[in-house]
Design a protein around this motif. Structure first.
Motif, short mmCIF file in Angstrom:
data_model
loop_
_atom_site.label_atom_id
_atom_site.label_comp_id
_atom_site.label_asym_id
_atom_site.label_seq_id
_atom_site.Cartn_x
_atom_site.Cartn_y
_atom_site.Cartn_z
N THR A 1 0.81 -1.21 0.00
CA THR A 1 0.00 0.00 0.00
C THR A 1 0.85 1.26 0.00
OG1 THR A 1 -1.90 -1.06 1.04
CG2 THR A 1 -1.65 1.31 1.39
N ALA A 2 1.96 1.26 0.74
CA ALA A 2 2.79 2.46 0.83
C ALA A 2 3.33 2.89 -0.53
CB ALA A 2 3.93 2.25 1.81
N GLY A 3 3.47 1.94 -1.45
CA GLY A 3 3.91 2.29 -2.80
C GLY A 3 2.91 3.17 -3.52
N ALA A 4 1.62 2.92 -3.31
CA ALA A 4 0.58 3.76 -3.91
C ALA A 4 0.60 5.16 -3.30
CB ALA A 4 -0.79 3.12 -3.74
N ILE A 5 0.97 5.26 -2.03
CA ILE A 5 1.12 6.57 -1.40
C ILE A 5 2.24 7.36 -2.08
CG2 ILE A 5 1.89 7.71 0.72
CD1 ILE A 5 -0.98 6.85 0.86
N LEU A 6 3.35 6.71 -2.39
CA LEU A 6 4.45 7.39 -3.09
C LEU A 6 4.00 7.89 -4.46
CD1 LEU A 6 7.57 5.16 -2.30
CD2 LEU A 6 6.99 7.39 -1.33
N LEU A 7 3.23 7.09 -5.19
CA LEU A 7 2.73 7.54 -6.49
C LEU A 7 1.88 8.80 -6.33
CD1 LEU A 7 1.68 4.14 -8.09
CD2 LEU A 7 3.46 5.67 -8.94
N GLY A 8 1.00 8.81 -5.34
CA GLY A 8 0.17 9.99 -5.12
C GLY A 8 0.98 11.22 -4.77
N ASP A 9 2.04 11.02 -3.99
CA ASP A 9 2.88 12.16 -3.60
C ASP A 9 3.65 12.71 -4.79
OD1 ASP A 9 3.98 13.75 -1.26
OD2 ASP A 9 5.83 12.98 -2.13
N VAL A 10 4.15 11.82 -5.64
CA VAL A 10 4.82 12.26 -6.87
C VAL A 10 3.87 13.10 -7.71
CG1 VAL A 10 5.77 11.47 -9.07
CG2 VAL A 10 6.52 10.39 -6.94
N LEU A 11 2.65 12.62 -7.88
CA LEU A 11 1.67 13.36 -8.67
C LEU A 11 1.34 14.70 -8.01
CD1 LEU A 11 -0.67 10.38 -9.55
CD2 LEU A 11 0.69 11.69 -11.19
N GLU A 12 1.17 14.69 -6.71
CA GLU A 12 0.84 15.92 -5.98
C GLU A 12 1.83 17.04 -6.28
OE1 GLU A 12 -0.89 18.59 -3.09
OE2 GLU A 12 -1.66 16.83 -4.16
N HIS A 13 3.10 16.68 -6.41
CA HIS A 13 4.13 17.70 -6.61
C HIS A 13 4.48 17.95 -8.07
CE1 HIS A 13 4.72 16.60 -2.33
NE2 HIS A 13 4.99 17.88 -2.21
N ARG A 14 3.95 17.13 -8.99
CA ARG A 14 4.30 17.32 -10.40
C ARG A 14 3.16 17.87 -11.26
NH1 ARG A 14 9.30 15.57 -12.50
NH2 ARG A 14 10.71 15.55 -10.71
N VAL A 15 1.92 17.67 -10.87
CA VAL A 15 0.81 18.16 -11.70
C VAL A 15 0.39 19.53 -11.20
CG1 VAL A 15 0.04 15.84 -12.25
CG2 VAL A 15 -0.96 17.01 -10.29
N PRO A 16 -0.03 20.41 -12.08
CA PRO A 16 -0.40 21.77 -11.66
C PRO A 16 -1.64 21.76 -10.77
CG PRO A 16 -0.99 21.38 -13.97
CD PRO A 16 -0.17 20.21 -13.53
N GLY A 17 -1.54 22.51 -9.67
CA GLY A 17 -2.66 22.61 -8.75
C GLY A 17 -2.78 21.47 -7.77
N GLY A 18 -1.91 20.48 -7.87
CA GLY A 18 -1.97 19.34 -6.96
C GLY A 18 -2.87 18.23 -7.46
N LEU A 19 -2.74 17.09 -6.83
CA LEU A 19 -3.41 15.88 -7.29
C LEU A 19 -4.93 16.00 -7.31
CD1 LEU A 19 -3.49 12.86 -7.97
CD2 LEU A 19 -3.15 12.37 -5.54
N GLU A 20 -5.50 16.55 -6.27
CA GLU A 20 -6.96 16.59 -6.16
C GLU A 20 -7.58 17.44 -7.28
OE1 GLU A 20 -10.42 17.50 -2.81
OE2 GLU A 20 -8.30 17.75 -2.32
N ALA A 21 -7.02 18.62 -7.51
CA ALA A 21 -7.54 19.49 -8.56
C ALA A 21 -7.32 18.87 -9.93
CB ALA A 21 -6.88 20.87 -8.47
N TYR A 22 -6.18 18.22 -10.11
CA TYR A 22 -5.87 17.59 -11.40
C TYR A 22 -6.84 16.44 -11.69
CZ TYR A 22 -2.98 15.42 -15.05
OH TYR A 22 -2.51 14.89 -16.24
#
Length: 573
Positions: A380-401
């Motif tokens: 499960t922690a691996g999926a957390i890392l994916l979300g964190d990478v996305l949070e910092h790479r997509v504009p506006g953060g993961l939720e808005a993206y």
């Protein structure tokens, strides 16, 4: 594992009398005269009780027990768990005690031991271990949708022989609770509480003749299907669910050729209900990774962790850890020492949740020096890392993206995220949608990433996701893609391959490979060992036989043909 039972009966008697004058940690003590009269006892009730209702008449020595019954236990202790653990290891700190110890439960049926379980140290929480001297928890709760650790415990008891032992008729169920502590060996203290109840087990009464199917109506993006449906099978399924044979099911939805063929709700759910499908949300992390690559925010899924984090600053740094790729997280084949199916694994999710920073937890894990490179392990922690990478790479953060690139294009407006401690959308399994919106998500994949004529998700990403990326260990002809599972059902002599999202409790979105079918099952059987097995039974015995026919339904006919013959089917794992 061998363990040592310590001779602490005098101390136990002090707990029973409430006479411990200086507890190791402050606890709630004796809370009422009723508590004082029942220290060291477990009492049972057929419904949830507030503390103000703890009177003798609220607890029963016996009850009729059917698949729709509830069973609650109320435990009266003379001291808190932490104080009992202190007696096993007087030199340990309170933190050490709560990290290494918990309750041991023993279940007996008709005076025969059936199951012993040492609760994982993560539940209940440390603060409760320190303070609680009275607690009330469900073993079975058919009143409301809950997911307490006690319900998971009961389900493990059933799977370990309890279901077989509690056959039709009266049975004496006894529960005993002891403290246990892992040191260099397993230490087990004397009983802190015990109690028994007579359960008069009765089988369900199932009559599909009384069942009416829900009238179908269009949903934005999902017209009503006129395809053939064996409604007798769906009525029988609905009868079994409503009788409690298939437990804690909240919805069943079937799309055929992109149209709505079956839509049924249970346990008070409706078309407007948002369901919590737990790890189904991991698949959404895969979707958003594919979108981020298509939009140029990530180069590809083969980028290593060192592209996103200053890896040497984290404990257990090695070049091998820095080389772990997003692809390895998507397929759960990373070298990190994380396996949710092994309680002692450093990266087990239960060790992550109490921490204040889940990303740091994951990046601080050592590389597994024993696991062969590329071997699959649920992490499960691996999926957390994916979300964190996305949070910092997509504009506006993961939720808005996610809202802009996935939910709004699919016409999904009513949804809710859960969050990590850093308030990032939880890609480990924290997105709640309506059942029909989960069906839209499945249909997006069945259509190769197209939605209403537009290529929303690249077809190449869908193809990579829905592929045999890795064979699942200890499973015959089952595979894993990019955070999607794969298996094949066998029905009436034919094979039907499906990719699917899966979450705790039996939550599933099926996307069939060679059939124009999407099936959604939502459920709240969290922690139940047979939660997914019962969904498999529903699929092979009811849903797939009902929807695989080709005879067209007459235009204008509602999904309610002549009544089927009565059925007394009972599902037993």
């Amino acid at each position: 594992m061998k363990h040592l039972v310590l001779p602490l009966l005098p101390l136990f008697m002090a707990f029973r009398l409430g006479a411990q004058s200086a507890p190791f940690v402050p606890d709630h003590g004796i809370t009422s005269p009723f508590h004082q009269a029942h220290v060291g006892e477990i009492l049972f009730s057929a419904q949830a009780l507030p503390a103000t209702a703890y009177v003798a008449s609220a607890f029963a020595p016996s009850q009729v027990f059917t698949p729709k019954s509830s069973l609650f236990m109320t435990v009266f202790l003379g001291t808190s768990l932490t104080n009992a653990l202190h007696a096993l290891a007087p030199d340990a700190t309170a933190e050490e005690l709560t990290q290494r110890g918990n309750f041991q439960f023993t279940f007996l049926v008709d005076q025969q031991p059936v199951y012993v379980s040492n609760l994982h140290p993560g539940a209940p929480y440390a603060a409760l271990k320190h303070a609680e001297t009275v607690w009330h928890k469900p073993l079975v709760n058919n009143e409301t949708a809950t997911s307490w650790w006690s319900q998971s415990l009961w389900n493990r008891f059933l799977a370990a022989g309890g279901e077989k032992a509690l056959r039709t008729g009266p049975h004496l169920l006894r529960v005993e609770i002891r403290p246990y502590l892992h040191t260099t060996r397993l230490l087990v203290g004397p009983p802190l509480a015990a109690g028994q109840v007579t359960l008069v087990v009765k089988p369900p009464v199932i009559d599909p003749n009384t069942i009416r199917l829900r009238s179908l109506a269009p949903y934005p993006g999902l017209p009503v299907s006129r395809a053939h449906l064996d409604t007798a099978k769906i009525k029988a399924l609905k009868a079994n669910i409503e009788a409690g044979v298939f437990k804690a099911i909240t919805s069943v939805v079937v799309l055929k050729q992109g149209q709505l063929l079956v839509e049924e709700y249970f346990q008070g759910a409706t078309r407007a209900t948002r369901h919590d499908p737990r790890s189904v949300g991991k698949s959404f992390a895969s979707t958003l990774t594919g979108l981020a690559i298509a939009d140029g925010f990530l180069r590809n899924e083969f980028q290593p962790l060192r592209d996103f984090y200053d890896m040497p600053q984290y404990p257990h740094y090695t070049p091998a850890k820095a080389r772990i790729t997003l692809s390895e997280l998507l397929t759960m084949r990373s070298a990190l020492a994380g396996n949710d199916e092994e309680a002692d694994s450093p990266g087990n999710e239960e060790h992550m949740y109490p921490t204040s920073d889940w990303v740091r937890f994951a990046l601080s894990l050592p590389v597994d020096s024993v696991k062969p490179r590329g071997q699959w392990a649920y992490f499960t922690a691996g999926a957390i890392l994916l979300g964190d990478v996305l949070e910092h790479r997509v504009p506006g953060g993961l939720e808005a993206y996610a809202d802009r690139r996935l939910f709004r294009p699919l016409g999904i407006t009513d949804y809710r995220w859960q969050y990590t401690p850093q308030h990032v959308a939880n890609t480990a399994g924290g997105v709640q949608l309506r059942a029909l919106d989960f069906a839209k998500y499945g249909l997006l994949y069945q259509n190769g990433g197209r939605w209403q004529g537009q290529q929303l998700l690249p077809a190449a990403w869908v193809a990579k996701t829905l592929s045999h990326q890795v064979a699942l260990p200890h499973r015959v002809k089952e595979y894993y893609g990019y955070l999607f599972w794969n298996k094949t059902y066998h029905v009436q002599g034919k094979s039907y391959e499906t990719y699917y999202c899966a979450g705790n409790g039996g939550n599933t979105i099926f996307v069939f490979k060679d059939q124009p079918l999407v099936v959604v099952v939502t459920a709240t059987a969290y922690g139940a060992s047979n939660a997914h097995a019962q969904v498999d039974k529903m699929m092979t015995d009811f849903i797939l036989p009902a929807v695989l026919g080709t005879r067209p339904r007459k235009p204008g006919r509602a999904a309610a043909p002549p009544r089927p013959r009565a059925s007394q089917r009972r599902y037993v794992r």
